[in-house]
Write a protein that holds these residues in place. Structure first.
Motif, PDB file in Angstrom:
ATOM      1  N   CYS A 241     -45.324  33.661  41.725  1.00  0.00           N
ATOM      2  CA  CYS A 241     -46.581  34.041  42.392  1.00  0.00           C
ATOM      3  C   CYS A 241     -47.546  32.867  42.445  1.00  0.00           C
ATOM      4  CB  CYS A 241     -47.240  35.213  41.677  1.00  0.00           C
ATOM      5  SG  CYS A 241     -46.389  36.779  41.902  1.00  0.00           S
ATOM      6  N   ILE A 242     -47.682  32.159  41.340  1.00  0.00           N
ATOM      7  CA  ILE A 242     -48.592  31.009  41.306  1.00  0.00           C
ATOM      8  C   ILE A 242     -48.124  29.925  42.282  1.00  0.00           C
ATOM      9  CG2 ILE A 242     -49.515  29.137  39.857  1.00  0.00           C
ATOM     10  CD1 ILE A 242     -50.729  31.898  39.290  1.00  0.00           C
ATOM     11  N   ARG A 243     -46.826  29.629  42.291  1.00  0.00           N
ATOM     12  CA  ARG A 243     -46.287  28.637  43.235  1.00  0.00           C
ATOM     13  C   ARG A 243     -46.542  29.063  44.671  1.00  0.00           C
ATOM     14  NH1 ARG A 243     -43.058  24.501  41.660  1.00  0.00           N
ATOM     15  NH2 ARG A 243     -42.138  24.283  43.718  1.00  0.00           N
ATOM     16  N   ALA A 244     -46.356  30.353  44.946  1.00  0.00           N
ATOM     17  CA  ALA A 244     -46.543  30.860  46.302  1.00  0.00           C
ATOM     18  C   ALA A 244     -48.007  30.824  46.735  1.00  0.00           C
ATOM     19  CB  ALA A 244     -45.995  32.281  46.403  1.00  0.00           C
ATOM     20  N   LEU A 245     -48.917  30.950  45.797  1.00  0.00           N
ATOM     21  CA  LEU A 245     -50.341  30.898  46.132  1.00  0.00           C
ATOM     22  C   LEU A 245     -50.862  29.472  46.277  1.00  0.00           C
ATOM     23  CD1 LEU A 245     -51.701  33.750  43.836  1.00  0.00           C
ATOM     24  CD2 LEU A 245     -51.518  33.785  46.333  1.00  0.00           C
ATOM     25  N   VAL A 246     -50.423  28.584  45.390  1.00  0.00           N
ATOM     26  CA  VAL A 246     -50.940  27.217  45.387  1.00  0.00           C
ATOM     27  C   VAL A 246     -50.157  26.314  46.345  1.00  0.00           C
ATOM     28  CG1 VAL A 246     -51.480  25.213  43.919  1.00  0.00           C
ATOM     29  CG2 VAL A 246     -51.767  27.526  43.033  1.00  0.00           C
ATOM     30  N   GLY A 247     -48.883  26.616  46.577  1.00  0.00           N
ATOM     31  CA  GLY A 247     -48.050  25.799  47.465  1.00  0.00           C
ATOM     32  C   GLY A 247     -48.640  25.605  48.856  1.00  0.00           C
ATOM     33  N   PRO A 248     -49.056  26.687  49.531  1.00  0.00           N
ATOM     34  CA  PRO A 248     -49.668  26.492  50.858  1.00  0.00           C
ATOM     35  C   PRO A 248     -50.942  25.642  50.812  1.00  0.00           C
ATOM     36  CG  PRO A 248     -49.007  28.771  50.584  1.00  0.00           C
ATOM     37  CD  PRO A 248     -48.818  28.101  49.254  1.00  0.00           C
ATOM     38  N   LEU A 249     -51.677  25.707  49.718  1.00  0.00           N
ATOM     39  CA  LEU A 249     -52.861  24.855  49.585  1.00  0.00           C
ATOM     40  C   LEU A 249     -52.465  23.381  49.502  1.00  0.00           C
ATOM     41  CD1 LEU A 249     -54.962  26.928  47.027  1.00  0.00           C
ATOM     42  CD2 LEU A 249     -55.291  26.765  49.499  1.00  0.00           C
ATOM     43  N   SER A 250     -51.335  23.120  48.841  1.00  0.00           N
ATOM     44  CA  SER A 250     -50.841  21.743  48.741  1.00  0.00           C
ATOM     45  C   SER A 250     -50.535  21.162  50.112  1.00  0.00           C
ATOM     46  CB  SER A 250     -49.565  21.697  47.889  1.00  0.00           C
ATOM     47  OG  SER A 250     -49.825  22.058  46.569  1.00  0.00           O
ATOM     48  N   VAL A 251     -50.056  22.000  51.009  1.00  0.00           N
ATOM     49  CA  VAL A 251     -49.746  21.563  52.369  1.00  0.00           C
ATOM     50  C   VAL A 251     -51.007  21.561  53.229  1.00  0.00           C
ATOM     51  CG1 VAL A 251     -48.405  22.105  54.432  1.00  0.00           C
ATOM     52  CG2 VAL A 251     -47.385  22.406  52.195  1.00  0.00           C
ATOM     53  N   ALA A 252     -51.839  22.593  53.085  1.00  0.00           N
ATOM     54  CA  ALA A 252     -53.027  22.756  53.933  1.00  0.00           C
ATOM     55  C   ALA A 252     -54.021  21.614  53.778  1.00  0.00           C
ATOM     56  CB  ALA A 252     -53.706  24.082  53.633  1.00  0.00           C
TER      57      ALA A 252
ATOM     58  N   ASP B 206     -46.684  22.709  41.150  1.00  0.00           N
ATOM     59  CA  ASP B 206     -45.903  22.506  39.921  1.00  0.00           C
ATOM     60  C   ASP B 206     -46.815  22.588  38.703  1.00  0.00           C
ATOM     61  OD1 ASP B 206     -43.581  22.023  41.401  1.00  0.00           O
ATOM     62  OD2 ASP B 206     -43.937  19.869  41.445  1.00  0.00           O
ATOM     63  N   LEU B 207     -47.937  21.907  38.785  1.00  0.00           N
ATOM     64  CA  LEU B 207     -48.874  21.885  37.668  1.00  0.00           C
ATOM     65  C   LEU B 207     -49.459  23.279  37.408  1.00  0.00           C
ATOM     66  CD1 LEU B 207     -50.707  18.567  38.560  1.00  0.00           C
ATOM     67  CD2 LEU B 207     -49.051  18.924  36.720  1.00  0.00           C
ATOM     68  N   ALA B 208     -49.826  23.974  38.476  1.00  0.00           N
ATOM     69  CA  ALA B 208     -50.438  25.300  38.321  1.00  0.00           C
ATOM     70  C   ALA B 208     -49.454  26.323  37.765  1.00  0.00           C
ATOM     71  CB  ALA B 208     -50.984  25.785  39.659  1.00  0.00           C
ATOM     72  N   SER B 209     -48.184  26.213  38.158  1.00  0.00           N
ATOM     73  CA  SER B 209     -47.189  27.197  37.727  1.00  0.00           C
ATOM     74  C   SER B 209     -46.387  26.756  36.515  1.00  0.00           C
ATOM     75  CB  SER B 209     -46.225  27.513  38.875  1.00  0.00           C
ATOM     76  OG  SER B 209     -45.453  26.371  39.203  1.00  0.00           O
ATOM     77  N   ASP B 210     -46.701  25.600  35.954  1.00  0.00           N
ATOM     78  CA  ASP B 210     -45.987  25.086  34.785  1.00  0.00           C
ATOM     79  C   ASP B 210     -44.489  24.998  35.062  1.00  0.00           C
ATOM     80  OD1 ASP B 210     -45.993  24.048  32.196  1.00  0.00           O
ATOM     81  OD2 ASP B 210     -45.499  26.002  31.322  1.00  0.00           O
ATOM     82  N   SER B 211     -44.169  24.377  36.189  1.00  0.00           N
ATOM     83  CA  SER B 211     -42.770  24.224  36.585  1.00  0.00           C
ATOM     84  C   SER B 211     -42.534  22.782  37.031  1.00  0.00           C
ATOM     85  CB  SER B 211     -42.430  25.188  37.718  1.00  0.00           C
ATOM     86  OG  SER B 211     -43.224  24.927  38.855  1.00  0.00           O
ATOM     87  N   GLU B 212     -41.281  22.451  37.262  1.00  0.00           N
ATOM     88  CA  GLU B 212     -40.953  21.109  37.726  1.00  0.00           C
ATOM     89  C   GLU B 212     -39.736  21.172  38.637  1.00  0.00           C
ATOM     90  OE1 GLU B 212     -38.688  19.567  33.737  1.00  0.00           O
ATOM     91  OE2 GLU B 212     -40.868  19.382  33.811  1.00  0.00           O
ATOM     92  N   VAL B 213     -39.660  20.193  39.510  1.00  0.00           N
ATOM     93  CA  VAL B 213     -38.545  20.092  40.455  1.00  0.00           C
ATOM     94  C   VAL B 213     -37.744  18.852  40.089  1.00  0.00           C
ATOM     95  CG1 VAL B 213     -37.877  19.894  42.871  1.00  0.00           C
ATOM     96  CG2 VAL B 213     -39.891  21.236  42.250  1.00  0.00           C
ATOM     97  N   ARG B 214     -36.451  19.046  39.927  1.00  0.00           N
ATOM     98  CA  ARG B 214     -35.557  17.947  39.528  1.00  0.00           C
ATOM     99  C   ARG B 214     -34.536  17.676  40.620  1.00  0.00           C
ATOM    100  NH1 ARG B 214     -36.083  15.922  34.091  1.00  0.00           N
ATOM    101  NH2 ARG B 214     -37.702  17.194  33.138  1.00  0.00           N
ATOM    102  N   GLN B 215     -34.054  16.449  40.643  1.00  0.00           N
ATOM    103  CA  GLN B 215     -33.021  16.024  41.583  1.00  0.00           C
ATOM    104  C   GLN B 215     -31.658  16.225  40.930  1.00  0.00           C
ATOM    105  OE1 GLN B 215     -33.796  14.253  44.729  1.00  0.00           O
ATOM    106  NE2 GLN B 215     -31.694  14.856  45.116  1.00  0.00           N
TER     107      GLN B 215
END
Length: 168
Positions: free
Chosen positions: A118-129, A149-158
């Motif tokens: 939910c947090i990623r879905a809410l903050v993600g569009p702001l990151s793009v907008a 990532d910071l707001a949802s306490d997550s990370e993306v790895r390769q």
């Protein structure tokens, strides 16, 4: 988690995903979401004209009464959120992320919780907008973390490339 990463410890040793692959995977996902919106629009129009008693006027090419209201837009939001939530929760990857070998998980390497989604879905569009500023923020951080990532306490790895099997 995916078949590629079998444990949280293994996930934590993978390199952080860069900004460019993340943005390109977002473009891939936008194409998938656009297709889902078309399917949803078709069914919404079908339901609205069949059961809703709405009189769409194809001769004037005006479908606004059928698929232009707030209920329809709320459905689009649910379709979009459903795609991302299902992808993040099921495998830690959307289709675009799979194409670019990216995976999202919490900071312990475990799949995202519903709250984190939910947090990623809410903050993600702001990151793009904000003209992508939320994504480009990752250029200035060693962990390449974007705002969501910071707001949802997550990370993306390769993820590593799969080794090709030698044929005889």
């Amino acid at each position: 988690m995916s078949d590629t990463v079998k444990s949280p410890i293994e996930f934590n040793h993978l390199p952080y995903a860069g900004v460019v692959p993340r943005l390109i995977s977002l473009i891939y996902d936008a194409l998938i979401v656009a297709g889902l919106w078309m399917v949803y629009g078709f069914f919404a129009l079908l339901v609205a004209t069949t059961f809703g008693g709405l009189q769409c006027q194809p001769e004037h090419i005006d479908y606004t009464p059928c698929v232009g209201g707030p209920l329809y837009q709320l459905g689009l939001l649910f379709v979009t959120a459903g795609y991302f939530f299902w992808s993040w929760r099921a495998a830690g990857q959307t289709i675009g992320m799979r194409a670019w070998r990216l995976m999202v998980a919490n900071n312990n390497g475990v799949q995202l919780s519903w709250y984190q989604c939910c947090i990623r879905a809410l903050v993600g569009p702001l990151s793009v907008a904000c003209l992508g500023l939320g994504y480009f923020w990752g250029y200035f951080r060693p962990d390449r973390a974007s705002w969501h990532d910071l707001a949802s306490d997550s990370e993306v790895r390769q993820l590593p490339k799969k080794k090709k099997k030698k044929s005889l």
